[in-house]
Each structure stands twice: as structure tokens, then as C-alpha cells.
Design an enzyme around this catalytic site. Structure first.
Site, PDB file in Angstrom:
ATOM      1  N   ASP A   1      -5.118   2.830   0.033  1.00  7.19           N
ATOM      2  CA  ASP A   1      -3.943   3.596   0.459  1.00  7.19           C
ATOM      3  C   ASP A   1      -2.928   3.749  -0.670  1.00  7.19           C
ATOM      4  O   ASP A   1      -2.313   4.810  -0.822  1.00  7.19           O
ATOM      5  CB  ASP A   1      -3.273   2.925   1.664  1.00  7.19           C
ATOM      6  CG  ASP A   1      -3.882   3.393   2.988  1.00  7.19           C
ATOM      7  OD1 ASP A   1      -4.527   4.462   2.993  1.00  7.19           O
ATOM      8  OD2 ASP A   1      -3.721   2.695   3.995  1.00  7.19           O
TER       9      ASP A   1
ATOM     10  N   CYS B   1      -7.113  -6.609  -1.992  1.00  7.36           N
ATOM     11  CA  CYS B   1      -8.150  -6.548  -0.962  1.00  7.36           C
ATOM     12  C   CYS B   1      -8.749  -5.158  -0.786  1.00  7.36           C
ATOM     13  O   CYS B   1      -9.499  -4.921   0.161  1.00  7.36           O
ATOM     14  CB  CYS B   1      -7.609  -7.045   0.379  1.00  7.36           C
ATOM     15  SG  CYS B   1      -6.314  -6.007   1.065  1.00  7.36           S
TER      16      CYS B   1
ATOM     17  N   GLU C   1       0.810  -1.210   0.000  1.00 12.62           N
ATOM     18  CA  GLU C   1       0.000   0.000   0.000  1.00 12.62           C
ATOM     19  C   GLU C   1       0.849   1.269   0.000  1.00 12.62           C
ATOM     20  O   GLU C   1       0.312   2.379  -0.004  1.00 12.62           O
ATOM     21  CB  GLU C   1      -0.977  -0.002   1.183  1.00 12.62           C
ATOM     22  CG  GLU C   1      -0.378  -0.386   2.495  1.00 12.62           C
ATOM     23  CD  GLU C   1      -1.418  -0.707   3.561  1.00 12.62           C
ATOM     24  OE1 GLU C   1      -2.600  -0.353   3.391  1.00 12.62           O
ATOM     25  OE2 GLU C   1      -1.035  -1.315   4.585  1.00 12.62           O
TER      26      GLU C   1
END
Length: 591
Positions: free
Chosen positions: A464, A511, A440
């Protein structure tokens, strides 16, 4: 608004949809008796007597919760058990009880006034938290306040419905929701609440449409008024015309047919049209979400967020408390994999005494793995709890916000100590638990080749990653419109991570919310992604879409998109691609 404003004409109110579905029927106003404490004597002479009254009332409320839990478990098994356990935990909270009894002793106030004061202050604390879920726990505390005060004055609540109705209330607790006769509930409309409130979670689990109106309809509408509620758009239609009723009856039947088709595929393996297996996993934060994971036939949990455990305790929960949560999670989902992400505190998830509001750039500051490595005792307790739970299922550990190899090395050193301690204490654990890394930060994405030497698997967090690649604060209204994961730079990095992980035989999952975006799925398949983790409610829709795609055409569309430079071009191309294939999936179920 007042009652006189309603006429026989059709009126449309816009609310917030919280549980999908349509309901058409008469209103039933649920309004428990309200006690005005201002009219009652506040100060008392005998504090010991007041505390006896308080203890008796709290025992009575506990009996009510236990009874409601038994009703729930008789009808629905353990599906909602954790919600009731969460409510009961407030009544076992020694600090909370002490605050109330201190108020009775020291301020010489009645039990009712003391309960009202202390629990109102607690609810105010939760309302001011950044995290939506915990802001909505304020409703649980206010409900508990009302229950204890009702018990102090011996007031009961009538849950009797005599015909199918749409229940309209100021607010609903899990106890209220479960006490109504399910056969007579068409839908729930509340003045207050939220998408993650316990009443909403129950409504979703029971597949009852729900809407929050925000217009105090519980004080405006009358019993038996005909209304329509739309659990997708949030619209409430009062005094609908015959034509409107017919239109919504058609929508309702179409939705039920679509839902039946989606869930008839739930037991099937997720595969593309050319029979390539694709794993669909679930992102969850609480144990009460597990029934939805199983109902939607997820292949496991690709992301279990653990910071909520800390936020719920407003501090560090002890090792045994954490262990019990991880044990239940692993056991309920075994043999499916459960990926537990270590605490990602900081940013917008703050706890007094642990994280600070004073950081100028909290999302770039002391959070996630940085916090954990600086607070090794906290980190070690969590790792011990995870390792202890590992013998009950298929557990993996995921590290958030990694930006350097040193962070992984330091974590492995702490894990070595944890394992040595557990062995010395004769506590069982499952040997070498796979250790994964969240991708991220741009540093992690760019350095993916080196990370393959230190991590067992990867999980791409596109929320992110997009924020950091584009240098855009997605919570800032002035710039959030430019936050877009379809940006070529973001897609290029995501593709690079997937390609390198596959080449190095490292499992890779995506995810972020991007995993369930219809226009993104063909691109991700074309990049080589074969594991998607998402909100459980999105899984049936994604499964259906994947079944209509083949890998060759996904690779072709990704290859073409790789030459585009504008976000608008990419979005238009992908929307057109899905339209041509008849795969423009309508996501009726809100996340």
C-alpha cells in the site's frame, strides 16, 4: 481438444503451478460418478419425506468428513484439522439448511434439486467476490453439493490406487485428497481450483506437487499415459521422450537436494555472516497455515490478517467466534509473538451491508481504521476477543491504514473501555498489550517521529505504501507496470521510518512482499531493518540469503543506492551485487 488429437509425440501443456515439486509417472483418472438431475423428476408430493432423505444424507456426509478428519489427524496430527472443521461448518449452518428445506416445502422440489439449486447459488456468490481465497471457497460448496447428492442416491467413491500414479481429476476436495494412499500419489493435476483452495493447501502441506491445467485433461487423458508435471512452471508434458524424462529426473533430484539443505538450517537462528541476529516472521491469514509457520521455523507471526474471518461469515462474526480463532492462534505459537491486525475491510475486501462498491476511490475511502472507528461496536467486539485471547500467548495488536494521531488516540480510548468491561465481568486478559501501527500511508511515514509517542511498534506495509507514494493503482493493468517499490521515493521513506523507529527504540518490521525480494534484502538490512515478515514458504530462502550477507557491506550498498535516481539503475545494481556474492537465490517455492 479431444482424445484423437493426442499422438505418440511429446505434447506440452501450460498450466498453473499450485504446489512445488516434480512428478514423473502414469496417469490415474479420478472421476466420481456424475448424476444428471435433468433426467430425474424435479417435483415431489411428500415434502416431509424428502426432508427426511435430506437429513439422512447430510448425516452421512458429516460421517464422511469426520472419518476423513480422523484419517488426517492419525497421520498428520492437527495439521489440517481446521480445513475439515471449515467444511463441516457448512453442514451446521442453520440458514443454509433452512434455505434448502424451504425450497423443498415451498417449491415442492426434490431434495437433490433443492440442494443443487441453493448450493449452486451460494457458490456463484463466492465466485463473484473480489478476494481470491473466497472465490476459491466456491469449490468447497460445489464439492459439498456433490457429496450430498451422492449420499441421497447411495453412491460411494472409489479411492483405491494400486501403483504410484499422478492423479488427474476435474477437481479435488480435501476429503478426496486425504483418502488416497499417500504412498501411491506422485502428484495432483486438476481442471479447476486455485492457489488458495483447500485441496492446494493440503497438497502443499503433504509436499505433493500440484498443477491446475485449465484444459479439461481429466476428460481427455486416459489411464496409464506417461506424463511429467512441473509444480514450479506449471508445465504438463504428455508422452515425454526418454531425453525429457532424464532431464526432469535430474531436476527432481536437484530440487530434493536443495530442499533438504534449506530445511536442515530450519532450526538455526537467523543471522548474517557477521553474526547479527535477524528475526524472520510469517504473514498468515488462516489457522491451517500455522503448521507451515512452525515447519519453516518462523520466529512468530508478524501479521495475522483478520478480515478473512468477516468475509468467511459474510458479515460480523460474534465475539466468541473471533475469540476462539485468536485463542488457538496464540496458543499454538506461544511463546512466539503473534501480531493480530484489526480488520482491514474496504478497498477490494467488501461485505454487503458493511462496505460499499459505490465508492469512486475505495482504496482511498472508507476502509480499515476509518471503518472501525465509524463502527465502534464492531471494533469493540474484535478488541474484546483479542484481549480475551491474550492470556493464551504473546499477543500484539496492529492498526491498519493509520494516517493521523487522532486515530490512535481514539483506538486507545476504546481499548480503555474494553479493559474496564472485561475487568467488571471478571474476564482475564494480559494487561497492556502492545499497540502497533501499520506504516502504509505517506502521512504515517512522514509523521513517524510523532507516531513514536503514541505507538509501541511499527510494521511497514510496502504494497500500500508504494501504491500511495507513487499514486498508482496496482490493480489497474494500464498503470500497474509502473508499480515498483525500488522507486527512490519509496526507498527513501522506508529508510526514514526504519531509522527513526530504531533511534526512538521502537520495534519495526517490514511485512509487505518486499520483505522476501532477494534484491531488496541487502538494502533493508543496510537501512537498519532486523525484522522481516513474509509468506512462510519464503523463510528458508531468505534465511539462507541473510547468512551470506554482512551488515557493513549492506550499509555500503544502501549508501550508494541512495544516490541513484532511476529504478532501473537500482535494480541492475542490486542484481549485480547478489551475482557477485553468489547469492542469486532461486525461489522454487511459489508464494
Amino acid at each position: 481438444m479431444n482424445k484423437k488429437q493426442w499422438s505418440v509425440d511429446e505434447v506440452i501443456i501450460n498450466g498453473l503451478a499450485t504446489s512445488p515439486g516434480f512428478a514423473i509417472g502414469p496417469v490415474y483418472i479420478f472421476r466420481p460418478q456424475v448424476i444428471n438431475l435433468l433426467e430425474l423428476e424435479e417435483h415431489i408430493e411428500n415434502s416431509a419425506e424428502e426432508i427426511r432423505h435430506l437429513n439422512k444424507a447430510m448425516r452421512q456426509v458429516m460421517k464422511q468428513l469426520v472419518y476423513a478428519q480422523k484419517i488426517s489427524e492419525t497421520s498428520y496430527g492437527e495439521k489440517f484439522t481446521d480445513i475439515f472443521e471449515s467444511q463441516k461448518s457448512f453442514l451446521h449452518d442453520e440458514f443454509l439448511i433452512k434455505e434448502i428445506t424451504d425450497e423443498i416445502h415451498k417449491a415442492r422440489k426434490s431434495a437433490a434439486h433443492s440442494v443443487s439449486k441453493i448450493l449452486s447459488e451460494k457458490s456463484e456468490y463466492f465466485i463473484n467476490l473480489e478476494n481470491t481465497y473466497f472465490r476459491e471457497r466456491a469449490f468447497d460448496i460445489l464439492d459439498l453439493k456433490q457429496k450430498i447428492i451422492h449420499a441421497l442416491f447411495g453412491i460411494g467413491i472409489d479411492y483405491q490406487l494400486t501403483n504410484p500414479s499422478i492423479v488427474v481429476a476435474e477437481s479435488l476436495s480435501p476429503t478426496d485428497t486425504i483418502h488416497f494412499n499417500r504412498k501411491f500419489i506422485l502428484g495432483f493435476i486438476t481442471d479447476k481450483g486455485g492457489k488458495t483452495s483447500h485441496a492446494t493447501i493440503l497438497a502443499k502441506g503433504l509436499q505433493i506437487p500440484a498443477v491446475i491445467n485449465g484444459n479439461n485433461l481429466s476428460h481427455i487423458l486416459k489411464n496409464e499415459i506417461m506424463i511429467i508435471m512441473d509444480g514450479f512452471s506449471g508445465q504438463i508434458i504428455i508422452n515425454p521422450t526418454t531425453r525429457t524424462v532424464q532431464r526432469y529426473e535430474h531436476k527432481k533430484q536437484a530440487y530434493l537436494a536443495q530442499k533438504e539443505k534449506l530445511f536442515s538450517d530450519a532450526g538455526r537462528e537467523s543471522k548474517t555472516a557477521d553474526m547479527v541476529p535477524v528475526e524472520l516472521l510469517a504473514n498468515v491469514e488462516f489457522l491451517h497455515e500455522i503448521p507451515e509457520v512452525l515447519r519453516h521455523a518462523a520466529g512468530g507471526v508478524g501479521l495475522f490478517r483478520t478480515e478473512s474471518i468477516f468475509l468467511e461469515h459474510n458479515g460480523e462474526p460474534d465475539e466468541d467466534t473471533q475469540f476462539e480463532i485468536y485463542r488457538k492462534l496464540a496458543k499454538k505459537l506461544a511463546p512466539h509473538p503473534v501480531t493480530i491486525r484489526t480488520i482491514d475491510l474496504g478497498g477490494d475486501k467488501l461485505i454487503e451491508g458493511y462496505t460499499s462498491k459505490d465508492e469512486l476511490n475505495p482504496f482511498l475511502g472508507w476502509r480499515a481504521i476509518r471503518f472501525c472507528l465509524d463502527r465502534p461496536a464492531v471494533f469493540k467486539n474484535q478488541l474484546r476477543a483479542i484481549y480475551r485471547a491474550s492470556v493464551f500467548g504473546n499477543v500484539q495488536i496492529l492498526l491498519p491504514m493509520i494516517s493521523s494521531l487522532e486515530e490512535i488516540i481514539q483506538t486507545r480510548e476504546i481499548i480503555t473501555v474494553v479493559k474496564e468491561e472485561l475487568q467488571a465481568e471478571n474476564i482475564a486478559f494480559a494487561g497492556d498489550i502492545p499497540l502497533g501501527v501499520m506504516i502504509e500511508t505517506p502521512a504515517a511515514a512522514i509523521h513517524i517521529g510523532a507516531l513514536c509517542d503514541y505507538a509501541d511498534f511499527f510494521s511497514i506495509g510496502t504494497n500500500d505504501l508504494t501504491q500511495y507514494v507513487l499514486a498508482i493503482d496496482r490493480t489497474n493493468d494500464k498503470v500497474s507496470h509502473s508499480f515498483n517499490t525500488f522507486h527512490p521515493a519509496v526507498l527513501n521513506l522506508v529508510g526514514q521510518v526504519i531509522r527513526t523507529a530504531n533511534e526512538r527504540k521502537r520495534e519495526v518490521t517490514l511485512c509487505g512482499e518486499f520483505a522476501s525480494v532477494p534484491e531488496a534484502i541487502p538494502l533493508l538490512l543496510g537501512m537498519g531493518l532486523r525484522r522481516f515478515s513474509m509468506n512462510p514458504f519464503s523463510i528458508p530462502y531468505v534465511r539462507r540469503q541473510i547468512a551470506g550477507l554482512n551488515i557493513a557491506e549492506c550499509e555500503a550498498i544502501y549508501s550508494e543506492i541512495s544516490t541513484y535516481h532511476l529504478v532501473s539503475e537500482i535494480e541492475q545494481k542490486m542484481a549485480g551485487f547478489l551475482e557477485e556474492k553468489g547469492l542469486k537465490v532461486v525461489y522454487l517455492i511459489e508464494e
